[in-house]
Design a protein around this motif. Structure first.
Motif, PDB file in Angstrom:
ATOM      1  N   VAL A 162       0.851  -1.193   0.000  1.00 40.02           N
ATOM      2  CA  VAL A 162       0.000   0.000   0.000  1.00 40.02           C
ATOM      3  C   VAL A 162       0.885   1.242   0.000  1.00 40.02           C
ATOM      4  CG1 VAL A 162      -1.881  -1.171   1.205  1.00 40.02           C
ATOM      5  CG2 VAL A 162      -0.152   0.067   2.518  1.00 40.02           C
ATOM      6  N   ASN A 163       0.321   2.349  -0.474  1.00 42.61           N
ATOM      7  CA  ASN A 163       1.077   3.606  -0.453  1.00 42.61           C
ATOM      8  C   ASN A 163       0.818   4.348   0.858  1.00 42.61           C
ATOM      9  OD1 ASN A 163      -1.470   4.747  -0.696  1.00 42.61           O
ATOM     10  ND2 ASN A 163      -1.197   5.403  -2.821  1.00 42.61           N
ATOM     11  N   SER A 164       1.304   5.563   0.944  1.00 44.65           N
ATOM     12  CA  SER A 164       1.186   6.330   2.189  1.00 44.65           C
ATOM     13  C   SER A 164      -0.262   6.657   2.539  1.00 44.65           C
ATOM     14  CB  SER A 164       1.994   7.630   2.084  1.00 44.65           C
ATOM     15  OG  SER A 164       1.521   8.419   1.002  1.00 44.65           O
ATOM     16  N   GLN A 165      -1.161   6.594   1.543  1.00 41.58           N
ATOM     17  CA  GLN A 165      -2.577   6.868   1.781  1.00 41.58           C
ATOM     18  C   GLN A 165      -3.366   5.599   2.108  1.00 41.58           C
ATOM     19  OE1 GLN A 165      -3.912   9.978   1.921  1.00 41.58           O
ATOM     20  NE2 GLN A 165      -1.791  10.654   1.715  1.00 41.58           N
ATOM     21  N   GLY A 166      -2.657   4.472   2.215  1.00 37.26           N
ATOM     22  CA  GLY A 166      -3.338   3.228   2.533  1.00 37.26           C
ATOM     23  C   GLY A 166      -4.048   2.605   1.356  1.00 37.26           C
ATOM     24  N   VAL A 167      -3.585   2.874   0.131  1.00 42.74           N
ATOM     25  CA  VAL A 167      -4.207   2.328  -1.076  1.00 42.74           C
ATOM     26  C   VAL A 167      -3.327   1.205  -1.624  1.00 42.74           C
ATOM     27  CG1 VAL A 167      -4.918   2.812  -3.450  1.00 42.74           C
ATOM     28  CG2 VAL A 167      -5.294   4.524  -1.658  1.00 42.74           C
ATOM     29  N   PRO A 168      -3.890   0.028  -1.884  1.00 41.07           N
ATOM     30  CA  PRO A 168      -3.116  -1.056  -2.496  1.00 41.07           C
ATOM     31  C   PRO A 168      -2.890  -0.769  -3.985  1.00 41.07           C
ATOM     32  CG  PRO A 168      -5.381  -1.762  -2.185  1.00 41.07           C
ATOM     33  CD  PRO A 168      -5.275  -0.389  -1.566  1.00 41.07           C
TER      34      PRO A 168
END
Length: 465
Positions: free
Chosen positions: A331-337
């Motif tokens: 996931v990225n820093s925004q919590g998106v896979p």
């Protein structure tokens, strides 16, 4: 043994950022699509005014399935939803099989909706090439899904609100016309319901294929439980959302279809082509075709947006359980896979290329047919999983559940029986043979893959002991 505690999806990297109202609208928006606004015309024409009872009966079945899913989801909210519950209750083979089938279904839908949205945009802006419109839609909605789950939630909330507001307004105006409150529009009375061959001009034999079409059009309500892991206070939010979504969907579907068949003959060509446009034109609404094209485009974009989201979260959840490549857990820093999102969006971009270089009718027809009956597989999985879960909890002496299936085990068994009946009905309906057989083939491949995967991991675990 106790009921499983809610899964802390934040520890997996996702962000709990979806509000209760967003989750409710996501559930409503997921099922109100172009299939209702346009595809319902064929069911109306083939069945007659009696199609209203088909929508009502199938709607009740969907409510029962959603109640079963609510029992599972409220007890242990998880981004993987029915796939995660199947893994827990039936084994990893079941979770892997139904999870990949679900993701595959949405890949096909994302590709189809990208092309369908471009076709509608072509009517609104004839000078713009379809492939360019499809590319713009895909780039925009991929960016929305990559930004943050809150971004997806906001857009899906407004997409769904537009669709819901359109249906509510349609029903209100339609009822006013039916009771004779609209100027220059004569009240139809019962002429379109009892005339033109009556409620079932084509006989009871037309009910089965109509029921199958209607059943598949309801698919999407389960999206509420897929998004549960990223909602604030997931257990309570899912409980309220599923209760609200189930009842409202029946009202919207049955209410709007009842307006259509009351105001217009079910056999008219205009109803077959686009029932809602036909009603608005009949009532003298200026720009009826333009209004419906905008609403249908909104429905298509909503479905595209939901498809990217739901399939990416399903793959993320499976990756966390080891049922999909580990890279999809990132996931990225925004919590998106992000990697899962790109894979799902990739189906739409492939469709854009195909729309530019190739005639896509044959390819899309095959893909849509192969994913056409996945809804039946998913709901069967939900029913079997819920029954297995209750038996396990009952054997462990667990009686208290936040949400319980009504009249268990009788309604659960009835629901499972009715779902099996849907499959049997597809066998006896020639028009359903292709999607049934292709989906059966895809399901067989997925189950075999799941069984092989489970056995290999069991062997590795035994060697490590």
């Amino acid at each position: 043994m106790s009921v499983h505690a809610p899964t802390d999806e934040v520890s997996g990297g996702l962000k709990a950022a979806l509000s209760s109202r967003q989750l409710t609208m996501i559930g409503i928006g997921g099922v109100i699509g172009a299939g209702l606004f346009v595809g319902s015309g064929k069911a109306i024409n083939a069945t007659g005014p009696g199609v209203v009872f088909v929508y009502a009966a199938v709607g009740v079945l969907i409510v029962l399935v959603m109640r079963m899913l609510a029992e599972l989801a409220v007890a242990a909210p998880d981004t993987g939803s029915f796939s995660a519950y199947a893994t827990r209750e039936l084994g990893p083979w079941a979770g892997l099989a139904v999870g990949w089938l679900y993701a595959y279904h949405w890949w096909v839908i994302v590709a189809f909706e990208a092309v369908a949205g471009a076709a509608i945009a072509g009517k609104l802006a004839p000078g713009v090439p379809n492939w360019l419109s499809a590319l713009v839609f895909m780039v925009f909605l991929t960016a929305v899904n990559l930004a943050a789950v809150s971004s997806f939630g906001r857009f899906e909330f407004w997409f769904a609100l537009i669709k819901v507001a359109s249906i509510v307004l349609f029903i209100a105006v339609g009822v006013a016309a039916i009771v004779g409150l609209l100027p220059h529009v004569a009240a139809p009375g019962m002429s379109n319901l009892t005339g033109h061959g009556g409620w079932l001009p084509h006989g009871f034999g037309a009910l089965l294929p109509a029921a199958l079409t209607v059943f598949l059009s309801y698919f999407g309500t389960e999206l509420v439980t897929v998004a549960a892991g990223e909602s604030v206070n997931p257990a309570e939010t899912v409980r309220r959302s599923l209760r609200s979504v189930a009842t409202r969907i029946i009202v919207f579907y049955v209410g709007s279809i009842a307006v259509v068949v009351t105001l217009l003959p079910a056999s008219s060509a205009e109803v077959t082509a686009s029932p809602y446009t036909a009603v608005l034109t009949r009532l003298g609404i200026p720009g009826a075709a333009l209004i419906m094209n905008l609403i249908v485009l909104t429905a298509v974009l909503s479905c595209l947006n939901s498809g990217i989201y739901s399939s990416s979260r399903m793959m993320f959840s499976m990756a966390r359980r080891g049922e999909a490549p580990a890279a999809l857990r990132k996931v990225n820093s925004q919590g998106v896979p992000t990697r899962a999102v790109w894979i799902c969006a990739g189906a739409g971009f492939v469709a854009v290329l195909a729309n530019y270089f190739l005639p896509t009718d044959v390819v899309f027809s095959f893909l849509l047919a192969s994913a056409g009956a996945v809804a039946v597989v998913v709901y069967l999985c939900v029913a079997v999983t819920q029954i297995a879960c209750r038996r396990r909890l009952g054997a462990a002496g667990v009686a208290a559940l936040p949400v319980r299936m009504w009249a268990y085990p009788w309604l659960s068994i009835l629901t499972l029986t009715l779902l099996v009946g849907v499959v049997v009905g597809m066998i006896f309906d020639p028009a359903s043979h292709k999607p049934l057989y292709l989906t059966a083939l895809a399901t067989f491949v997925a189950v075999v893959a799941g069984v092989v995967w489970q056995r290999r991991h069991a062997e590795v675990a035994m060697r490590d002991i």
